[in-house]
Design a protein around this motif. Structure first.
Motif, PDB file in Angstrom:
ATOM      1  N   LYS A 274     -20.931  34.010-115.247  1.00  0.00           N
ATOM      2  CA  LYS A 274     -20.294  32.743-115.568  1.00  0.00           C
ATOM      3  C   LYS A 274     -19.398  32.233-114.442  1.00  0.00           C
ATOM      4  N   GLU A 275     -19.184  33.094-113.430  1.00  0.00           N
ATOM      5  CA  GLU A 275     -18.198  32.725-112.423  1.00  0.00           C
ATOM      6  C   GLU A 275     -18.651  31.558-111.552  1.00  0.00           C
ATOM      7  N   ASN A 276     -19.974  31.296-111.517  1.00  0.00           N
ATOM      8  CA  ASN A 276     -20.485  30.216-110.688  1.00  0.00           C
ATOM      9  C   ASN A 276     -20.877  28.982-111.490  1.00  0.00           C
ATOM     10  N   GLU A 277     -20.456  28.931-112.764  1.00  0.00           N
ATOM     11  CA  GLU A 277     -20.766  27.768-113.574  1.00  0.00           C
ATOM     12  C   GLU A 277     -20.107  26.529-112.972  1.00  0.00           C
ATOM     13  N   GLY A 278     -20.836  25.451-112.941  1.00  0.00           N
ATOM     14  CA  GLY A 278     -20.286  24.213-112.415  1.00  0.00           C
ATOM     15  C   GLY A 278     -20.594  23.989-110.953  1.00  0.00           C
ATOM     16  N   LEU A 279     -21.122  25.022-110.270  1.00  0.00           N
ATOM     17  CA  LEU A 279     -21.477  24.851-108.868  1.00  0.00           C
ATOM     18  C   LEU A 279     -22.778  24.076-108.756  1.00  0.00           C
ATOM     19  N   ASN A 280     -22.978  23.441-107.626  1.00  0.00           N
ATOM     20  CA  ASN A 280     -24.179  22.652-107.395  1.00  0.00           C
ATOM     21  C   ASN A 280     -25.400  23.559-107.390  1.00  0.00           C
ATOM     22  N   SER A 281     -26.348  23.321-108.293  1.00  0.00           N
ATOM     23  CA  SER A 281     -27.545  24.154-108.387  1.00  0.00           C
ATOM     24  C   SER A 281     -28.763  23.481-107.767  1.00  0.00           C
ATOM     25  N   ASP A 282     -28.529  22.448-106.964  1.00  0.00           N
ATOM     26  CA  ASP A 282     -29.624  21.713-106.338  1.00  0.00           C
ATOM     27  C   ASP A 282     -30.120  22.483-105.121  1.00  0.00           C
ATOM     28  N   MET A 283     -30.939  23.510-105.372  1.00  0.00           N
ATOM     29  CA  MET A 283     -31.472  24.351-104.305  1.00  0.00           C
ATOM     30  C   MET A 283     -32.982  24.203-104.261  1.00  0.00           C
ATOM     31  N   THR A 284     -33.530  24.350-103.074  1.00  0.00           N
ATOM     32  CA  THR A 284     -34.980  24.279-102.937  1.00  0.00           C
ATOM     33  C   THR A 284     -35.595  25.606-103.369  1.00  0.00           C
ATOM     34  N   GLU A 285     -36.895  25.584-103.664  1.00  0.00           N
ATOM     35  CA  GLU A 285     -37.585  26.815-104.041  1.00  0.00           C
ATOM     36  C   GLU A 285     -37.539  27.823-102.898  1.00  0.00           C
ATOM     37  N   GLU A 286     -37.636  27.329-101.666  1.00  0.00           N
ATOM     38  CA  GLU A 286     -37.597  28.217-100.503  1.00  0.00           C
ATOM     39  C   GLU A 286     -36.250  28.928-100.408  1.00  0.00           C
ATOM     40  N   GLN A 287     -35.167  28.201-100.695  1.00  0.00           N
ATOM     41  CA  GLN A 287     -33.842  28.815-100.649  1.00  0.00           C
ATOM     42  C   GLN A 287     -33.687  29.883-101.727  1.00  0.00           C
ATOM     43  N   ILE A 288     -34.195  29.592-102.917  1.00  0.00           N
ATOM     44  CA  ILE A 288     -34.106  30.555-104.014  1.00  0.00           C
ATOM     45  C   ILE A 288     -34.876  31.825-103.679  1.00  0.00           C
ATOM     46  N   ILE A 289     -36.099  31.664-103.157  1.00  0.00           N
ATOM     47  CA  ILE A 289     -36.920  32.819-102.783  1.00  0.00           C
ATOM     48  C   ILE A 289     -36.228  33.635-101.693  1.00  0.00           C
ATOM     49  N   ALA A 290     -35.623  32.949-100.725  1.00  0.00           N
ATOM     50  CA  ALA A 290     -34.934  33.635 -99.628  1.00  0.00           C
ATOM     51  C   ALA A 290     -33.756  34.448-100.151  1.00  0.00           C
ATOM     52  N   ILE A 291     -33.014  33.894-101.115  1.00  0.00           N
ATOM     53  CA  ILE A 291     -31.865  34.601-101.676  1.00  0.00           C
ATOM     54  C   ILE A 291     -32.317  35.834-102.451  1.00  0.00           C
ATOM     55  N   ILE A 292     -33.389  35.685-103.237  1.00  0.00           N
ATOM     56  CA  ILE A 292     -33.899  36.822-104.009  1.00  0.00           C
ATOM     57  C   ILE A 292     -34.374  37.930-103.073  1.00  0.00           C
ATOM     58  N   LYS A 293     -35.066  37.554-101.996  1.00  0.00           N
ATOM     59  CA  LYS A 293     -35.515  38.547-101.016  1.00  0.00           C
ATOM     60  C   LYS A 293     -34.321  39.256-100.381  1.00  0.00           C
ATOM     61  N   PHE A 294     -33.273  38.497-100.104  1.00  0.00           N
ATOM     62  CA  PHE A 294     -32.061  39.083 -99.520  1.00  0.00           C
ATOM     63  C   PHE A 294     -31.436  40.098-100.476  1.00  0.00           C
ATOM     64  N   LEU A 295     -31.364  39.748-101.765  1.00  0.00           N
ATOM     65  CA  LEU A 295     -30.777  40.653-102.749  1.00  0.00           C
ATOM     66  C   LEU A 295     -31.525  41.980-102.797  1.00  0.00           C
ATOM     67  N   PHE A 296     -32.859  41.913-102.830  1.00  0.00           N
ATOM     68  CA  PHE A 296     -33.654  43.135-102.908  1.00  0.00           C
ATOM     69  C   PHE A 296     -33.569  43.942-101.612  1.00  0.00           C
ATOM     70  N   ALA A 297     -33.502  43.265-100.486  1.00  0.00           N
ATOM     71  CA  ALA A 297     -33.477  43.960 -99.198  1.00  0.00           C
ATOM     72  C   ALA A 297     -32.149  44.659 -98.947  1.00  0.00           C
ATOM     73  N   THR A 298     -31.064  44.149 -99.540  1.00  0.00           N
ATOM     74  CA  THR A 298     -29.728  44.684 -99.248  1.00  0.00           C
ATOM     75  C   THR A 298     -29.033  45.247-100.477  1.00  0.00           C
ATOM     76  N   LYS A 299     -29.765  45.441-101.580  1.00  0.00           N
ATOM     77  CA  LYS A 299     -29.133  45.809-102.853  1.00  0.00           C
ATOM     78  C   LYS A 299     -28.383  47.135-102.810  1.00  0.00           C
ATOM     79  N   ASP A 300     -28.761  48.034-101.918  1.00  0.00           N
ATOM     80  CA  ASP A 300     -28.094  49.336-101.841  1.00  0.00           C
ATOM     81  C   ASP A 300     -27.251  49.489-100.580  1.00  0.00           C
TER      82      ASP A 300
END
Length: 214
Positions: A160-186
């Motif tokens: 809930k901490e990011n509620e109200g933030l601008n969610s206007d992101m491209t699909e490419e940006q979302i995919i890049a963020i998800i890849k980053f999370l998995f690559a650096t999760k540990d």
């Protein structure tokens, strides 16, 4: 009684080879099985090591293993063999695994400081006093510091901490963020690792219904 030596490791476990039944089962409904396995483990290794708390998120089991000695070798999931074997044999969790010899594999193994444990327990909403004896290296002001403004950087992920933030992101940006999370999760300090792994678990919870219904 406060242990002179207390070494802690945080584990996140998942099934190594889940069956179709396992993929449809919410392990939160099986917390009695898990608690029973924890109790059996702790009785067997009393005075040596113990599982001091557990958290369950659908198919992920989180444990903190407390050693009353300094491990001489690298800590692996083998330390939890008795725990997993109890679930496998005594609670018939064999039905959740396509592999007969190994029930779980670790997603994460992190060595915890007393500060890490204190913060983690607080994020679970547990009664901190019940775990006070495990914070044996902390000063009397540790509980106050946990909630001080100076400690904001250690807060764990809150969806809930990011509620109200601008969610206007491209699909490419979302995919890049998800890849980053998995690559650096540990990678990185424990608080950051928790944030990334929690974000990944939240994403999985959103996707699982689509996988099961596809």
């Amino acid at each position: 009684m406060i242990n002179k030596i207390s070494v802690k490791y945080f584990f996140k476990l998942k099934l190594k080879s889940p069956t179709s039944l396992a993929l449809e089962t919410d392990f939160q409904k099986l917390t009695c099985d898990i608690s029973e396995a924890v109790e059996f483990f702790n009785q067997k290794f009393r005075g040596i090591k113990e599982i001091i708390l557990s958290d369950v998120e659908f198919s992920i089991i989180s444990l903190i293993l407390n050693f009353e000695y300094e491990p001489k070798e690298q800590v692996t999931a083998k330390e939890l063999t008795v725990f997993s074997r109890y679930l496998h044999n005594e609670k018939e969790w064999v039905r959740f695994s396509r592999e007969r010899t190994k029930l779980f594999i670790p997603i994460t193994i992190i060595k915890f400081t007393d500060e890490d444990l204190l913060k983690y327990v607080s994020t679970l909403g547990r009664n901190l006093i019940e775990y006070e004896r495990y914070f044996n290296r902390l000063g009397d002001d540790a509980f106050d510091k946990l909630y001080s403004s100076e400690n904001i950087k250690y807060e764990f992920y809150n969806p809930k901490e990011n509620e109200g933030l601008n969610s206007d992101m491209t699909e490419e940006q979302i995919i890049a963020i998800i890849k980053f999370l998995f690559a650096t999760k540990d990678l990185g300090p424990a608080p950051g690792v928790f944030k990334k792994n929690q974000a990944i678990e939240d994403i999985k919870k959103i996707l699982i219904p689509w996988v099961l219904n596809s």
